[in-house]
Design a protein around this motif. Structure first.
Motif, mmCIF file in Angstrom:
data_model
loop_
_atom_site.group_PDB
_atom_site.id
_atom_site.type_symbol
_atom_site.label_atom_id
_atom_site.label_comp_id
_atom_site.label_asym_id
_atom_site.label_seq_id
_atom_site.Cartn_x
_atom_site.Cartn_y
_atom_site.Cartn_z
ATOM 1 N N VAL B 37 14.107 26.266 -0.680
ATOM 2 C CA VAL B 37 14.679 25.166 0.084
ATOM 3 C C VAL B 37 15.817 25.669 0.957
ATOM 4 N N GLY B 38 15.736 25.369 2.234
ATOM 5 C CA GLY B 38 16.739 25.842 3.178
ATOM 6 C C GLY B 38 17.819 24.817 3.429
ATOM 7 N N PRO B 39 18.574 25.013 4.495
ATOM 8 C CA PRO B 39 19.703 24.143 4.773
ATOM 9 C C PRO B 39 19.312 22.774 5.351
ATOM 10 N N ARG B 40 18.019 22.499 5.510
ATOM 11 C CA ARG B 40 17.619 21.243 6.128
ATOM 12 C C ARG B 40 17.241 20.165 5.127
ATOM 13 N N ALA B 41 16.743 20.566 3.966
ATOM 14 C CA ALA B 41 16.168 19.597 3.030
ATOM 15 C C ALA B 41 17.156 18.507 2.645
ATOM 16 N N PHE B 42 18.350 18.916 2.255
ATOM 17 C CA PHE B 42 19.336 17.935 1.799
ATOM 18 C C PHE B 42 19.738 16.975 2.919
ATOM 19 N N PRO B 43 19.992 17.493 4.137
ATOM 20 C CA PRO B 43 20.269 16.564 5.244
ATOM 21 C C PRO B 43 19.154 15.533 5.452
ATOM 22 N N TYR B 44 17.884 15.953 5.313
ATOM 23 C CA TYR B 44 16.800 14.985 5.462
ATOM 24 C C TYR B 44 16.933 13.866 4.431
ATOM 25 N N ALA B 45 17.222 14.259 3.183
ATOM 26 C CA ALA B 45 17.349 13.263 2.111
ATOM 27 C C ALA B 45 18.495 12.292 2.406
ATOM 28 N N VAL B 46 19.629 12.836 2.855
ATOM 29 C CA VAL B 46 20.777 11.986 3.164
ATOM 30 C C VAL B 46 20.448 11.057 4.329
ATOM 31 N N GLY B 47 19.766 11.601 5.342
ATOM 32 C CA GLY B 47 19.377 10.787 6.499
ATOM 33 C C GLY B 47 18.505 9.625 6.083
ATOM 34 N N ILE B 48 17.535 9.906 5.205
ATOM 35 C CA ILE B 48 16.644 8.830 4.748
ATOM 36 C C ILE B 48 17.440 7.774 3.988
ATOM 37 N N LEU B 49 18.353 8.226 3.104
ATOM 38 C CA LEU B 49 19.181 7.286 2.341
ATOM 39 C C LEU B 49 19.959 6.373 3.290
ATOM 40 N N LEU B 50 20.544 6.952 4.331
ATOM 41 C CA LEU B 50 21.358 6.167 5.262
ATOM 42 C C LEU B 50 20.498 5.171 6.045
ATOM 43 N N VAL B 51 19.340 5.628 6.509
ATOM 44 C CA VAL B 51 18.472 4.724 7.271
ATOM 45 C C VAL B 51 18.034 3.561 6.384
ATOM 46 N N VAL B 52 17.592 3.891 5.158
ATOM 47 C CA VAL B 52 17.083 2.846 4.266
ATOM 48 C C VAL B 52 18.192 1.845 3.899
ATOM 49 N N THR B 53 19.369 2.366 3.518
ATOM 50 C CA THR B 53 20.422 1.438 3.105
ATOM 51 C C THR B 53 20.965 0.649 4.300
ATOM 52 N N GLY B 54 21.025 1.287 5.464
ATOM 53 C CA GLY B 54 21.481 0.562 6.653
ATOM 54 C C GLY B 54 20.568 -0.607 6.966
ATOM 55 N N ILE B 55 19.262 -0.336 6.940
ATOM 56 C CA ILE B 55 18.300 -1.405 7.212
ATOM 57 C C ILE B 55 18.355 -2.462 6.112
ATOM 58 N N ALA B 56 18.490 -2.008 4.858
ATOM 59 C CA ALA B 56 18.572 -2.966 3.747
ATOM 60 C C ALA B 56 19.797 -3.863 3.891
#
Lengths: 493, 163
Positions: B37-56
């Motif tokens: 796992v490189g330096p991108r995986a965690f940012p993707y997870a955080v991005g998804i969390l933010l998009v989902v909670t923002g929309i929620a």
């Protein structure tokens, strides 16, 4: 080991640091608008010149002191606030109004002392044992613990789980900014050079707590004179002791375990203790009108929970409250990682810290019982000066981190975000916890996957991790069920 | 009520927007893409969390579940938001950070304290001396007590003030 700690902590120099810490802590606990998390964050850059033991003793004093000071405010100020002490406000405020302020203050102070001391004893006994077990945990187990910690903090704190998780996400994002530790890649720095080192924890904590709070209060400031209820009545009566001692002990044993698990910290423990006292009381009709048990129990629970929070903090490096998160940052700034190895690598320091907790508690009893009149004066500081002072020291503390103006720009932006978060029910604690735990979690996840060569199942196959995730699932289901039940009962009422 | 709702939508939108930015910007992070796992995986997870909670949060707002404004001892629940005061405080902070490098920390700090206290309702002739004394005391304490020198600005070379 503890005795050696006492020998260190009892040196005049360290006693002075402990006194400084508890005095500052009580002051910020008494004053509305500032709390222990922000105070520790503000002092971080100023204590770089001190050795770690001295600095941590000050911070621990602030942490314990904040718990004592808060009760004075909620008992004597006519306007309750702050959820952790809201239960005290319920009964303590009524007692003060009925001319029994002295008894309310005394039961809060002595209760805090009793609970703080017993809980510190429990911490002393438990922490080394847990650290022994924790040494055997692998990176996957840590990932599990961290995920449990920040999910519960985010989802259980505050009234809206969605907003708590959003706040956590913002904290995790801020934690991402900077240079990736494993590959040296820059992330989300927008090409700005000062961002390459990441955004300093001090700047974020001071921004959301100090600037955010000051702007929020300013937007709806209560004008007019500050109404402080005069302290009246006697407290050294037989009835006082008879009605107080059981709630103190019950509060302690409710608060400590709740503090040790990441379940929302002090708030939950005070509510549970209050409910327990109301149920067990022979005079339930007095509750809501100034029942001393309703002050004694929750205040004890509050302090016991504060000590409980130190268990996962010292043994696992897991912060479960905003203040704990800032204290972890303080450890890290000295190059010390709290966790299972803390007791072996930094034994003398930890034991001096724990010993100073006992000493600090005694100091706090003196500061908050005979000297309570001083704090009443502090409570009356005119609000324009108080909040102007908070803003000045927020700017100063931030500037003192690196002496660059860029940090102040970041401070202002984060402060404005903190302001809107308060307006719309986004709890700020998950943001700070996420900021600290995010980078730690990422590192452990990547270590796990490096060992397993990319096999994702490695994250859940360790028995400990599997148990942790199951507990998390159960916790969340119970929380949702409780919430639904409460909503139902609200509808029927 | 309507204004509060618009603000809530905006904040939820902001959270989701930060999430989208995280996801988009994460694609530009250089990194190895082997089985580690490189330096991108965690940012993707955080991005998804933010998009989902923002929309929620936006959905929750639409369904009438507004966020509860925080209470505090000094907050009066019965008054309307005083945007002018908030704007003035932000302006004072901006002035402070702009002025530090121009006229030095002591003056910029005195202006910050004075400006904030005055905005919040303090009497100006009382706030002014307090601000000046406070700023000078901090400057001296920093220079001589902590050995950290704040930029003295116009006081450069003045004994005690220039650390």
């Amino acid at each position: 080991m503890l005795m050696e700690g006492f020998a260190t902590a009892a040196q005049p120099e360290y006693l002075l640091y402990a006194l400084l810490g508890v005095t500052l802590g009580t002051a910020v606990g008494v004053l509305p608008g500032i709390g222990p998390a922000m105070t520790v964050a503000l002092l971080l850059p100023l204590t770089y010149t001190l050795e770690p033991t001295a600095a941590l003793i000050i911070f621990a004093g602030i942490y314990y002191g904040g718990m004592y000071g808060g009760s004075t405010t909620s008992i004597l100020l006519n306007t309750p606030g702050e959820s952790a002490s809201i239960v005290t406000a319920l009964e303590g405020n009524k007692m003060a109004k009925a001319g029994r302020g002295a008894a309310a203050l005394a039961t809060a102070a002595i209760g805090s002392f009793v609970a703080g001391t017993i809980a510190t004893v429990l911490l002393t006994l438990l922490a080394p044992a847990i650290a022994d077990v924790a040494v055997k945990l692998g990176p996957a187990d840590y990932v599990a613990l961290m995920v449990v910690a920040f999910t519960t903090v985010a989802a259980l704190l505050g009234s809206s789980p969605v907003r708590g998780l959003a706040s956590l996400g913002l904290g995790l994002f801020i934690g991402l900014v900077g240079t990736d530790t494993l590959t040296g890649q820059q992330r989300f720095t927008l090409g700005i050079t000062t961002m390459a080192d990441g955004i300093d924890v001090v700047v974020v904590a001071v921004g959301v707590f100090a600037v955010g709070e000051a702007l929020y209060v300013a937007s709806r400031l209560r004008h007019g004179p500050i109404e402080v209820i005069p302290v009246g009545g006697r407290w050294m009566t037989g009835e006082f002791w008879k009605r107080s001692w059981k709630p103190w002990l019950r509060g302690t044993f409710i608060g400590f375990p709740i503090g040790t698990v990441p379940a929302g910290g002090a708030d939950v423990s005070t509510f549970l203790s209050y409910a327990a006292e109301k149920k067990l009381s022979k005079r339930p009709e007095e509750f809501g009108k100034g029942a001393i048990e309703g002050v004694a129990g929750p205040e004890a629970a509050n302090n016991a929970a504060a000590a409980g929070v130190l268990v996962p903090l010292l043994t696992l490096g897991l912060p479960t409250t905003a203040t704990a998160a800032v204290i972890v940052a303080a450890f890290q700034s000295y190059g010390i990682q709290p966790g299972p190895l803390l007791f072996t690598n930094n034994g003398p320091m930890v034991w001096a810290l724990i010993a100073s907790l006992y000493i600090g508690n005694v100091m706090l009893l003196v500061l908050n019982l005979p000297l309570v009149k001083i704090w009443v004066k502090v409570l009356q500081i005119p609000r324009p000066y108080l909040y102007a002072g908070i803003l000045l020291f927020a700017a100063l503390g931030t500037y003192a981190v690196n002496f660059v103006v860029d940090d102040l720009i970041v401070l202002l932006i984060i402060g404005v975000i903190g302001f809107f978060m308060r307006r719309h029910g986004y709890p700020v604690a998950p943001l700070v916890v996420g900021l600290i735990l995010g980078p730690m979690t990422e590192e452990q996840v990547r270590r796990t996957l490096q060992i397993s060569e990319g096999d994702l199942s490695a994250l859940v196959t360790s028995p400990f991790a599997a148990v942790a995730y199951s507990v998390l699932a159960v916790l969340l289901v119970v929380a949702v069920a409780l919430r639904l039940r409460r909503r139902k009962s609200e509808v029927t009422v | 009520m309507i204004a509060a709702k618009v603000e809530e939508y905006a904040f939820g939108g902001l959270v989701a927007a930060v999430g989208v930015f995280t996801l988009v910007d994460a694609t530009t992070i250089a990194g190895r893409d082997d089985n580690v796992v490189g330096p991108r995986a965690f940012p993707y997870a955080v991005g998804i969390l933010l998009v989902v909670t923002g929309i929620a949060a936006i959905i929750a707002t639409a369904r009438g579940k507004l966020g509860q404004a925080e209470d505090a001892e000094d907050v009066d629940e019965n008054v309307r938001t005083d945007w002018l005061t908030v704007a003035k405080l932000v302006a004072v902070l901006v002035a402070h950070l702009v002025l530090i490098d121009v006229i030095g920390w002591p003056v910029a700090a005195a202006l910050l304290f004075f400006g904030a206290a005055w905005t919040l309702g303090a009497t100006w002739w009382r706030a002014l001396p307090i601000a000046v004394v406070l700023a000078l005391v901090v400057q001296v304490v920093f220079a001589y007590g902590l050995g950290l020198s704040l930029p003295a600005g116009i006081f450069e070379g003045v004994p005690f003030l220039d650390g």
